[in-house]
Design a protein around this motif. Structure first.
Motif, PDB file in Angstrom:
ATOM      1  N   GLY A 195      57.043  44.435  75.364  1.00  0.00           N
ATOM      2  CA  GLY A 195      56.150  44.249  76.493  1.00  0.00           C
ATOM      3  C   GLY A 195      56.591  44.990  77.737  1.00  0.00           C
ATOM      4  N   SER A 196      55.864  44.761  78.813  1.00  0.00           N
ATOM      5  CA  SER A 196      56.110  45.452  80.082  1.00  0.00           C
ATOM      6  C   SER A 196      56.144  44.474  81.245  1.00  0.00           C
ATOM      7  N   LEU A 197      56.888  44.863  82.255  1.00  0.00           N
ATOM      8  CA  LEU A 197      56.909  44.148  83.530  1.00  0.00           C
ATOM      9  C   LEU A 197      57.047  45.179  84.639  1.00  0.00           C
ATOM     10  N   ARG A 198      56.554  44.824  85.817  1.00  0.00           N
ATOM     11  CA  ARG A 198      56.780  45.662  86.983  1.00  0.00           C
ATOM     12  C   ARG A 198      57.427  44.824  88.070  1.00  0.00           C
ATOM     13  N   LEU A 199      58.584  45.266  88.496  1.00  0.00           N
ATOM     14  CA  LEU A 199      59.282  44.613  89.594  1.00  0.00           C
ATOM     15  C   LEU A 199      58.961  45.318  90.898  1.00  0.00           C
ATOM     16  N   SER A 200      58.926  44.544  91.953  1.00  0.00           N
ATOM     17  CA  SER A 200      58.717  45.092  93.293  1.00  0.00           C
ATOM     18  C   SER A 200      59.861  44.669  94.193  1.00  0.00           C
ATOM     19  N   CYS A 201      60.206  45.525  95.106  1.00  0.00           N
ATOM     20  CA  CYS A 201      61.216  45.224  96.123  1.00  0.00           C
ATOM     21  C   CYS A 201      60.663  45.683  97.459  1.00  0.00           C
ATOM     22  N   THR A 202      60.387  44.726  98.320  1.00  0.00           N
ATOM     23  CA  THR A 202      59.835  45.033  99.629  1.00  0.00           C
ATOM     24  C   THR A 202      60.891  44.816 100.699  1.00  0.00           C
ATOM     25  N   ALA A 203      61.078  45.836 101.518  1.00  0.00           N
ATOM     26  CA  ALA A 203      62.052  45.763 102.597  1.00  0.00           C
ATOM     27  C   ALA A 203      61.385  45.331 103.892  1.00  0.00           C
ATOM     28  N   SER A 204      62.170  44.643 104.734  1.00  0.00           N
ATOM     29  CA  SER A 204      61.640  44.186 106.018  1.00  0.00           C
ATOM     30  C   SER A 204      61.582  45.311 107.037  1.00  0.00           C
ATOM     31  N   GLY A 205      62.182  46.463 106.701  1.00  0.00           N
ATOM     32  CA  GLY A 205      62.142  47.613 107.583  1.00  0.00           C
ATOM     33  C   GLY A 205      61.788  48.869 106.827  1.00  0.00           C
ATOM     34  N   ASN A 206      61.878  49.991 107.517  1.00  0.00           N
ATOM     35  CA  ASN A 206      61.517  51.290 106.952  1.00  0.00           C
ATOM     36  C   ASN A 206      62.539  51.722 105.904  1.00  0.00           C
ATOM     37  N   ILE A 207      62.085  51.894 104.668  1.00  0.00           N
ATOM     38  CA  ILE A 207      63.026  52.253 103.599  1.00  0.00           C
ATOM     39  C   ILE A 207      63.503  53.688 103.713  1.00  0.00           C
ATOM     40  N   PHE A 208      62.848  54.487 104.519  1.00  0.00           N
ATOM     41  CA  PHE A 208      63.230  55.893 104.614  1.00  0.00           C
ATOM     42  C   PHE A 208      64.540  56.082 105.371  1.00  0.00           C
ATOM     43  N   VAL A 209      65.026  55.011 105.996  1.00  0.00           N
ATOM     44  CA  VAL A 209      66.315  55.122 106.692  1.00  0.00           C
ATOM     45  C   VAL A 209      67.476  55.125 105.706  1.00  0.00           C
ATOM     46  N   PHE A 210      67.214  54.720 104.474  1.00  0.00           N
ATOM     47  CA  PHE A 210      68.267  54.635 103.479  1.00  0.00           C
ATOM     48  C   PHE A 210      68.380  55.942 102.689  1.00  0.00           C
ATOM     49  N   ASP A 211      69.601  56.299 102.360  1.00  0.00           N
ATOM     50  CA  ASP A 211      69.817  57.476 101.525  1.00  0.00           C
ATOM     51  C   ASP A 211      69.301  57.250 100.111  1.00  0.00           C
ATOM     52  N   ALA A 212      69.406  56.019  99.654  1.00  0.00           N
ATOM     53  CA  ALA A 212      68.988  55.722  98.293  1.00  0.00           C
ATOM     54  C   ALA A 212      68.588  54.265  98.172  1.00  0.00           C
ATOM     55  N   MET A 213      67.653  54.034  97.286  1.00  0.00           N
ATOM     56  CA  MET A 213      67.321  52.667  96.889  1.00  0.00           C
ATOM     57  C   MET A 213      67.357  52.620  95.375  1.00  0.00           C
TER      58      MET A 213
END
Length: 115
Positions: A16-34
Motif C-alpha cells: 500500500g501507500s501513505l503520504r506524510l506531511s511536515c508543515t513548518a511554522s516558518g519559511n522552510i527556505f531558510v533551511f539548507d535541507a529538510m
C-alpha cells in the motif's frame, strides 16, 4: 523557534501507500535541507531522504524507487510519498529541518505496515 508538525501516518497493508506531511511554522527556505528520518523499535534513527534548498534529493538505498520527497514552499510543507510499502518500513517517521546552526525535529508519526 520553528515547529515541525507531521501528519499522515497510519496502518497500511504491505504494498500500500501513505503520504506524510511536515508543515513548518516558518519559511522552510531558510533551511539548507529538510528530510525524513525513521526509527524502528529497538533501532537507531536513520535517514530516509532529504531535499536540499536547490531541490536536489537523495534517498536511502532501502527506499529508492518507492519513496518520493517533495515540497511546497508556499505552504511551508514537505511531503513523503511512500509506495509499495513493506513491513520493514514500519517505524516512527520524523521530519527534520537543518542548517549549520539550526536543527529542528518534529514529534514523529507512526507508520505501521502489516504483512
Amino acid at each position: 523557534q520553528v515547529q515541525l508538525v507531521e501528519s499522515g501516518g497510519g496502518l497500511v497493508q504491505a504494498g500500500g501507500s501513505l503520504r506524510l506531511s511536515c508543515t513548518a511554522s516558518g519559511n522552510i527556505f531558510v533551511f539548507d535541507a529538510m528530510g525524513w528520518y525513521r526509527q524502528a523499535p529497538g533501532k537507531q534513527r536513520v535517514l530516509v531522504t532529504t531535499i536540499i534548498r536547490d531541490g536536489r534529493t537523495n534517498y536511502a538505498d532501502s527506499v529508492k524507487g518507492r519513496f518520493t520527497i517533495s515540497r511546497d514552499i508556499a505552504k511551508n510543507t514537505v511531503y513523503l510519498q511512500m509506495n509499495s510499502l513493506k513491513p520493514e518500513d514500519t517505524a516512527v517517521y520524523y521530519c527534520n529541518a537543518q542548517s549549520p546552526r539550526l536543527n529542528y525535529w518534529g514529534q514523529g508519526t507512526q507508520v505501521t505496515v502489516s504483512s
